[in-house]
Design a protein around this motif. Structure first.
Motif, PDB file in Angstrom:
ATOM      1  N   MET A   8       0.831  -1.196   0.000  1.00 46.47           N
ATOM      2  CA  MET A   8       0.000   0.000   0.000  1.00 46.47           C
ATOM      3  C   MET A   8       0.875   1.261   0.000  1.00 46.47           C
ATOM      4  O   MET A   8       0.383   2.358  -0.150  1.00 46.47           O
ATOM      5  CB  MET A   8      -0.901   0.008   1.228  1.00 46.47           C
ATOM      6  N   TYR A  17      -5.937   0.818  -6.695  1.00 49.32           N
ATOM      7  CA  TYR A  17      -6.929   0.143  -5.847  1.00 49.32           C
ATOM      8  C   TYR A  17      -8.313   0.724  -6.151  1.00 49.32           C
ATOM      9  O   TYR A  17      -9.274  -0.001  -6.399  1.00 49.32           O
ATOM     10  CB  TYR A  17      -6.530   0.384  -4.385  1.00 49.32           C
ATOM     11  N   LEU A  21     -10.074  -2.038  -8.306  1.00 43.80           N
ATOM     12  CA  LEU A  21     -10.576  -3.034  -7.347  1.00 43.80           C
ATOM     13  C   LEU A  21     -11.889  -2.646  -6.673  1.00 43.80           C
ATOM     14  O   LEU A  21     -12.705  -3.515  -6.370  1.00 43.80           O
ATOM     15  CB  LEU A  21      -9.527  -3.305  -6.253  1.00 43.80           C
ATOM     16  N   LEU A 212      -2.327  -6.349  -9.819  1.00 42.60           N
ATOM     17  CA  LEU A 212      -2.456  -5.832  -8.455  1.00 42.60           C
ATOM     18  C   LEU A 212      -2.379  -6.956  -7.433  1.00 42.60           C
ATOM     19  O   LEU A 212      -1.733  -6.826  -6.389  1.00 42.60           O
ATOM     20  CB  LEU A 212      -3.776  -5.057  -8.308  1.00 42.60           C
TER      21      LEU A 212
END
Ligand SMILES: C[S@@+](CC[C@H](N)C(=O)[O-])C[C@H]1O[C@@H](n2cnc3c(N)ncnc32)[C@H](O)[C@@H]1O
Length: 269
Positions: A8, A17, A21, A212
């Motif tokens: 992160m 993200y 995602l 990812l």
């Protein structure tokens, strides 16, 4: 800044993200958790480990101006994306074990979606949740089931482990319902219940997801700390390439569909 050990802290990860995602992987469960909590006008909502803020944003969509919503995350980079996407929420940087709430500030609803498994001191975090919730307030916590129960993620991990050795995937590290329920009971919550919820997740684009997920796996391996940028990139590419056979049965056109399961625990303050 203390960050969870899955990449992160890479500058572009929070944007990726949010971009790739959140819609397919996190929004559906955020909607489900908030359905369960039956938000009503005027509710004060606290989203702990808010990341880029999907739970807080769905709460905002439902309550509009008739609610007060706070999102807390340890990562300034995740919060920067959250703030850019939805400025109307009160985003605060802080640790779940020591929430950044002024004395006496409480909430009708507390949610923690896929964050608890990363907290080093879970009893401290549960105590903070309890403290933040009004008497009779509603709590929901979601933690993914163990990845041994999720063949898609288990098999992708096994490909990565061929390059990196055993990987303790933190994302699935608090996957059993019994310890989750015990944690909440020990913290003094009432009416603690949990259930397992499964659903099919659809990604329109499989390639960014695979990158990812691979970056996350590499970031969680102990070997990763020894890799320079060039070598890390090479390992990621090799794992992505070898993962094609795992993806194949889940592939639909350029997209993916796979089953995923979470615990959803609820309780009252
Ligand atoms: C998988 S993300 C989930 C984010 C968000 N809840 C969602 O559903 O998209 C996990 C988040 O937990 C945060 N986190 C990890 N440890 C934390 C801690 N000790 N205190 C607060 N947040 C933490 C990370 O920064 C990250 O944003």
């Amino acid at each position: 800044m203390t960050l969870p050990s899955y990449a992160m802290n890479q500058a572009s990860f929070p944007e990726m993200y949010e971009r790739w995602l959140v819609g397919p992987l996190f929004r559906p469960w955020a909607e489900m958790a908030l359905d369960e909590l039956e938000l009503s006008s005027g509710d004060r909502v606290l989203d702990i480990a808010c990341g880029t803020g999907i739970v807080a944003r769905v709460a905002r969509e439902r309550l509009g101006g008739a609610g007060f919503i706070v999102g807390v995350d340890v990562s300034a980079d995740m919060l920067a994306v959250a703030r850019a996407v939805e400025p109307a929420v009160d985003w605060r940087q802080g640790n779940a074990g020591e929430l950044p709430l002024p004395s006496g500030e409480t909430f009708d609803v507390v949610v923690c979606q896929q964050g608890l498994q990363f907290f080093p001191d879970k009893p401290a975090a549960a105590a903070q949740m309890r403290h933040a919730l009004t008497k009779g307030g509603r709590l929901a916590i979601a933690t993914w089931r163990p990845d041994d129960e999720i063949p898609f993620f288990r098999d992708l991990r096994r490909v990565a482990e061929r390059h990196l050795g055993a990987i303790a995937d933190q994302r699935y590290s608090f996957g059993e319902a019994a310890p989750l329920e015990a944690l909440l009971r020990d913290a003094g919550f009432h009416e603690v219940r949990s259930r397992i919820v499964s659903r099919t997740i659809h990604f329109g684009e499989g390639v960014p997801f695979l990158h990812l997920n691979t970056m996350a796996l590499v970031g969680m391996s102990s070997l990763a700390k020894e890799l320079g940028d060039h070598e890390r990139k090479r390992v990621v590419e090799a794992i992505v390439s070898e993962s094609a056979s795992v993806l194949q049965p889940y592939t639909i056109g350029s997209g993916l569909a796979f089953e995923l399961s979470t615990n959803l625990a609820t309780a009252k303050g």
